[in-house]
Design a protein around this motif. Structure first.
Motif, PDB file in Angstrom:
ATOM      1  N   ASP A 387       0.839  -1.180   0.171  1.00  0.00           N
ATOM      2  CA  ASP A 387      -0.153  -0.200  -0.183  1.00  0.00           C
ATOM      3  C   ASP A 387       0.996   1.026   0.116  1.00  0.00           C
ATOM      4  OD1 ASP A 387      -2.559  -1.623  -0.039  1.00  0.00           O
ATOM      5  OD2 ASP A 387      -2.455  -1.585   2.241  1.00  0.00           O
ATOM      6  N   GLN A 388       2.103   1.055  -0.137  1.00  0.00           N
ATOM      7  CA  GLN A 388       3.006   2.402  -0.603  1.00  0.00           C
ATOM      8  C   GLN A 388       2.820   3.304   0.807  1.00  0.00           C
ATOM      9  OE1 GLN A 388       4.114   3.314  -4.452  1.00  0.00           O
ATOM     10  NE2 GLN A 388       2.100   2.315  -5.150  1.00  0.00           N
ATOM     11  N   SER A 389       2.467   4.581   0.341  1.00  0.00           N
ATOM     12  CA  SER A 389       2.561   5.712   1.571  1.00  0.00           C
ATOM     13  C   SER A 389       1.554   5.443   2.579  1.00  0.00           C
ATOM     14  CB  SER A 389       2.429   7.089   0.751  1.00  0.00           C
ATOM     15  OG  SER A 389       0.983   7.049  -0.102  1.00  0.00           O
ATOM     16  N   ASN A 390       0.390   4.800   2.144  1.00  0.00           N
ATOM     17  CA  ASN A 390      -0.563   4.284   3.138  1.00  0.00           C
ATOM     18  C   ASN A 390       0.204   3.156   4.152  1.00  0.00           C
ATOM     19  OD1 ASN A 390      -2.566   6.196   2.505  1.00  0.00           O
ATOM     20  ND2 ASN A 390      -3.401   4.706   0.810  1.00  0.00           N
ATOM     21  N   GLY A 391       0.778   2.262   3.511  1.00  0.00           N
ATOM     22  CA  GLY A 391       1.394   1.262   4.350  1.00  0.00           C
ATOM     23  C   GLY A 391       2.436   1.964   5.359  1.00  0.00           C
ATOM     24  N   HIS A 392       2.995   2.984   5.150  1.00  0.00           N
ATOM     25  CA  HIS A 392       4.139   3.733   6.103  1.00  0.00           C
ATOM     26  C   HIS A 392       3.543   3.519   7.498  1.00  0.00           C
ATOM     27  CE1 HIS A 392       7.482   6.198   6.239  1.00  0.00           C
ATOM     28  NE2 HIS A 392       6.948   7.025   7.114  1.00  0.00           N
ATOM     29  N   TYR A 393       2.201   3.806   7.909  1.00  0.00           N
ATOM     30  CA  TYR A 393       1.868   3.793   9.128  1.00  0.00           C
ATOM     31  C   TYR A 393       1.588   2.195   9.629  1.00  0.00           C
ATOM     32  CZ  TYR A 393       0.237   8.495   7.913  1.00  0.00           C
ATOM     33  OH  TYR A 393       0.237   9.714   7.466  1.00  0.00           O
ATOM     34  N   ARG A 394       0.952   1.326   8.817  1.00  0.00           N
ATOM     35  CA  ARG A 394       1.166  -0.050   9.229  1.00  0.00           C
ATOM     36  C   ARG A 394       2.504  -0.510   9.455  1.00  0.00           C
ATOM     37  NH1 ARG A 394      -1.862  -1.821   5.468  1.00  0.00           N
ATOM     38  NH2 ARG A 394      -0.202  -2.461   4.153  1.00  0.00           N
ATOM     39  N   GLN A 395       3.384  -0.161   8.819  1.00  0.00           N
ATOM     40  CA  GLN A 395       4.659  -0.595   8.644  1.00  0.00           C
ATOM     41  C   GLN A 395       5.339  -0.317   9.991  1.00  0.00           C
ATOM     42  OE1 GLN A 395       8.148   1.657   7.058  1.00  0.00           O
ATOM     43  NE2 GLN A 395       8.457  -0.229   5.789  1.00  0.00           N
ATOM     44  N   TRP A 396       5.048   0.828  10.633  1.00  0.00           N
ATOM     45  CA  TRP A 396       5.354   1.146  11.957  1.00  0.00           C
ATOM     46  C   TRP A 396       4.795   0.386  13.004  1.00  0.00           C
ATOM     47  CZ3 TRP A 396       3.029   4.295  15.720  1.00  0.00           C
ATOM     48  CH2 TRP A 396       3.935   4.670  16.925  1.00  0.00           C
ATOM     49  N   VAL A 397       3.742   0.302  12.757  1.00  0.00           N
ATOM     50  CA  VAL A 397       2.614  -0.592  14.069  1.00  0.00           C
ATOM     51  C   VAL A 397       3.413  -1.806  14.147  1.00  0.00           C
ATOM     52  CG1 VAL A 397       0.589  -1.527  14.331  1.00  0.00           C
ATOM     53  CG2 VAL A 397       0.802   1.135  13.728  1.00  0.00           C
ATOM     54  N   GLU A 398       3.535  -2.426  12.828  1.00  0.00           N
ATOM     55  CA  GLU A 398       3.970  -3.889  12.734  1.00  0.00           C
ATOM     56  C   GLU A 398       5.435  -4.113  13.284  1.00  0.00           C
ATOM     57  OE1 GLU A 398       3.443  -5.165   8.808  1.00  0.00           O
ATOM     58  OE2 GLU A 398       1.251  -5.255   8.979  1.00  0.00           O
ATOM     59  N   LYS A 406      13.824  -5.817  14.341  1.00  0.00           N
ATOM     60  CA  LYS A 406      13.237  -7.066  13.947  1.00  0.00           C
ATOM     61  C   LYS A 406      12.156  -6.822  12.691  1.00  0.00           C
ATOM     62  CE  LYS A 406      13.077  -9.682  18.310  1.00  0.00           C
ATOM     63  NZ  LYS A 406      12.023 -10.111  19.388  1.00  0.00           N
ATOM     64  N   HIS A 407      11.984  -5.672  12.112  1.00  0.00           N
ATOM     65  CA  HIS A 407      11.404  -5.478  10.870  1.00  0.00           C
ATOM     66  C   HIS A 407      11.836  -4.047  10.332  1.00  0.00           C
ATOM     67  CE1 HIS A 407       7.655  -4.344   8.863  1.00  0.00           C
ATOM     68  NE2 HIS A 407       6.911  -5.305   9.194  1.00  0.00           N
ATOM     69  N   GLU A 408      12.088  -4.206   8.997  1.00  0.00           N
ATOM     70  CA  GLU A 408      12.634  -3.224   8.251  1.00  0.00           C
ATOM     71  C   GLU A 408      11.559  -1.886   8.266  1.00  0.00           C
ATOM     72  OE1 GLU A 408      14.452  -2.064   3.911  1.00  0.00           O
ATOM     73  OE2 GLU A 408      13.744  -3.947   4.266  1.00  0.00           O
ATOM     74  N   LEU A 409      12.286  -0.825   8.284  1.00  0.00           N
ATOM     75  CA  LEU A 409      11.468   0.526   8.186  1.00  0.00           C
ATOM     76  C   LEU A 409      11.748   1.343   7.140  1.00  0.00           C
ATOM     77  CD1 LEU A 409      11.720   0.452  11.940  1.00  0.00           C
ATOM     78  CD2 LEU A 409       9.365   1.256  11.225  1.00  0.00           C
ATOM     79  N   SER A 410      11.152   2.358   6.464  1.00  0.00           N
ATOM     80  CA  SER A 410      11.441   3.192   5.442  1.00  0.00           C
ATOM     81  C   SER A 410      12.243   4.576   6.047  1.00  0.00           C
ATOM     82  CB  SER A 410      10.032   3.730   4.790  1.00  0.00           C
ATOM     83  OG  SER A 410       9.401   2.459   4.139  1.00  0.00           O
ATOM     84  N   SER A 411      11.692   4.975   7.145  1.00  0.00           N
ATOM     85  CA  SER A 411      12.308   6.095   7.534  1.00  0.00           C
ATOM     86  C   SER A 411      12.513   6.148   9.321  1.00  0.00           C
ATOM     87  CB  SER A 411      11.503   7.322   7.507  1.00  0.00           C
ATOM     88  OG  SER A 411      12.308   8.521   7.347  1.00  0.00           O
ATOM     89  N   PRO A 412      13.247   5.050   9.572  1.00  0.00           N
ATOM     90  CA  PRO A 412      13.745   5.212  11.001  1.00  0.00           C
ATOM     91  C   PRO A 412      14.697   6.292  11.178  1.00  0.00           C
ATOM     92  CG  PRO A 412      15.071   3.642   9.923  1.00  0.00           C
ATOM     93  CD  PRO A 412      14.034   4.027   8.812  1.00  0.00           C
ATOM     94  N   PHE A 413      14.946   6.790  12.520  1.00  0.00           N
ATOM     95  CA  PHE A 413      15.568   7.830  12.849  1.00  0.00           C
ATOM     96  C   PHE A 413      17.058   7.840  12.505  1.00  0.00           C
ATOM     97  CE2 PHE A 413      12.796   9.274  16.561  1.00  0.00           C
ATOM     98  CZ  PHE A 413      11.758   9.416  15.708  1.00  0.00           C
ATOM     99  N   SER A 414      17.734   6.520  12.152  1.00  0.00           N
ATOM    100  CA  SER A 414      18.824   6.337  11.661  1.00  0.00           C
ATOM    101  C   SER A 414      19.193   7.052  10.223  1.00  0.00           C
ATOM    102  CB  SER A 414      19.288   5.158  11.660  1.00  0.00           C
ATOM    103  OG  SER A 414      18.500   4.240  10.742  1.00  0.00           O
TER     104      SER A 414
END
Length: 484
Positions: A387-398, A406-414
């Motif tokens: 879901d691309q940009s909409n999945g940005h939120y679910r990605q963080w929740v998961e 344990k889970h890859e993120l698109s924009s972690p603070f690193s």
């Protein structure tokens, strides 16, 4: 036997009532309370506290909830008018005006915090949550100051919490597609990048209002000011026009830079710039005199950042930022009537063999000339976010549910930290143009104009114009501290 409507015996009624309450309570108790860090509650749902729940904050928490794996347990906003829709949408969530009180009283009852407040309060609200062991999602830009960005970047690792910045375009297919094209050598070695926006769409380059206004009864003005110096309330600053004032916002760079420069950072592995220069637009206060208002961001700017070579480039990279409607020269490969970026905004990569561009949020990437796009045949190399940009939120929740690391993120603070620092370093050059010196003769000069600023990254300071270092790390108002 015929059923009756007789009430159950009081003892049985109380037992059922208490059991029901206990079961409901059990389902919303945070994981770590039940079984320590990383323990998954039976519901496997993330309990989120929202700080700033009107406007973008409202859509943020709604998106977390829509993931199907999160509950909104607490709401916090200094303005009950702005919070009204979120309060209506989540009637069971307990409401606070002061995030410090909410953290103090409720920190055992939530897992994560979403911060969507004006830029000047991001750092204290986010770090306060991280120090409590809470995962955090922070709207862009990550912070108001370079020092704050550096602190939050380190804190994510120190406290082992899951982090994400709200530049949702980082989860689009666009950045991944451009990385694949670049890694395949389709445009050669990139040496220059342009990013531009038609923002600001709020007032900038103006003097602070001298007309005091009555504070709306629904707004706690002192809490809204937070870390910023005290000033009397003025009309129309809240909820949006604060972006154009340095005490609170970070101008067009802060608003759109995280969306437009994320792709260059991810494609080229950029991190920290070494130098920056800027030119800024001004306004006319009368027919003959130009006005400079150092409390307000300028109406337009052009900034050039220099980054050292990375493992993805053969040499240094120059990144041009333009706002206020300024755009780079149209590429020769683009036909006269073809849209440059998406019109008002865009990103252009210039390589030794070709060029590629994208729209806002890195959407709609394409090679130039556009005729090349019909024959691209590069295999997929990077996993896509559902879901691309909409999945940005679910990605963080998961990722929060899975646990730190344990889970890859698109924009972690690193990633988000260095990106934000680059934008704020650009703002140093913009603000440096308005820095004044008063000579012994009383004449005012502007030592930051027409100068390239040299950056000492390890010590977080400009080495050749000390006046701008005051903006690297602000002095907070009494009652606020990062606590580090």
């Amino acid at each position: 036997m015929k059923e009756t409507n007789k009430p159950a015996p009081s003892g049985r009624r109380e037992f059922i009532k208490n059991a029901t309450i206990a079961a409901a309570s059990f389902m919303i108790v945070p994981r770590y309370v039940l079984g320590g860090p990383g323990f998954l509650a039976p519901s496997d749902r993330l309990i989120i506290a929202g700080v700033g729940v009107g406007g973008k904050g409202q859509s943020d928490i709604a998106s977390f909830y829509a993931s199907g794996k999160a509950d909104i347990g607490f709401l916090c906003d200094v303005d009950t008018r702005r919070a009204a829709n979120s309060v209506k949408a989540f009637p069971k969530a307990k409401f606070y005006k002061d995030w410090r009180e909410m953290y103090d009283k409720e920190h055992k009852n939530f897992d994560a915090v979403s911060v969507s407040t004006p830029d000047h309060n991001h750092a204290v609200q986010a770090l306060g949550a991280m120090q409590l062991g809470k995962h955090v999602y922070v709207q862009k830009p990550l912070t108001h100051d370079i020092y704050e960005a550096r602190i939050l970047t380190a804190a994510a690792d120190k406290y082992k919490v899951v982090t994400q910045m709200g530049n949702q375009g980082a989860s689009n297919d666009g950045p991944r597609l451009m990385k694949e094209w670049y890694d395949a050598g389709l445009i050669g070695d990139v040496h220059t990048v342009y990013a531009w926006t038609d923002r600001p769409v709020w007032p900038q380059g103006i003097p602070w209002s001298t007309n005091k206004a009555e504070v709306p009864k629904e707004l706690d003005w002192d809490l809204w000011l937070g870390t910023a110096p005290y000033k009397d309330y003025v009309d129309k600053l809240v909820p949006f026009n604060w972006r154009g004032w340095w005490d609170y916002g970070t101008g067009a760079l802060g608003d759109m830079g995280c969306h437009l420069l994320e792709a260059p950072f991810s494609v080229l592995n950029l991190k920290y710039a070494t130098e920056v220069e800027a030119s800024v637009g001004s306004v006319y206060v009368d027919e003959f005199k130009r006005g400079y208002f150092p409390d307000s961001c300028p109406p337009s700017s052009h900034v050039i950042l220099k980054f050292p070579k990375t493992n993805k480039t053969q040499g240094d990279i120059k990144v041009h930022w333009m706002d206020g409607g300024i755009q780079p020269e149209r590429p020769a490969e683009l036909e006269a009537d073809e849209v440059f970026g998406d019109g008002g905004n865009g990103t252009l990569f210039i390589g030794t063999k070709g060029k590629m561009m994208a729209s806002t949020y890195s959407a709609n990437p394409r090679l130039l000339p556009l005729s090349k796009n019909a024959s691209i045949n590069v295999p997929q190399k990077f996993a896509r976010v559902k879901d691309q940009s909409n999945g940005h939120y679910r990605q963080w929740v998961e990722a929060c549910i899975a646990g730190y690391g344990k889970h890859e993120l698109s924009s972690p603070f690193s990633i988000a930290g260095p990106l934000t620092e680059a934008l704020l370093m650009a703002n140093l050059a913009i603000r440096g143009a308005d820095v004044q010196r008063v000579g012994a003769d009383g004449k005012i000069s502007y030592p930051g104009r027409y100068k390239k600023l040299l950056w000492d990254n390890d010590n977080m300071r400009v080495t050749n114009l000390d006046e701008v270092n005051q903006f690297v790390k602000r002095t907070y108002r009494n009652g606020y501290t990062l606590g580090v």
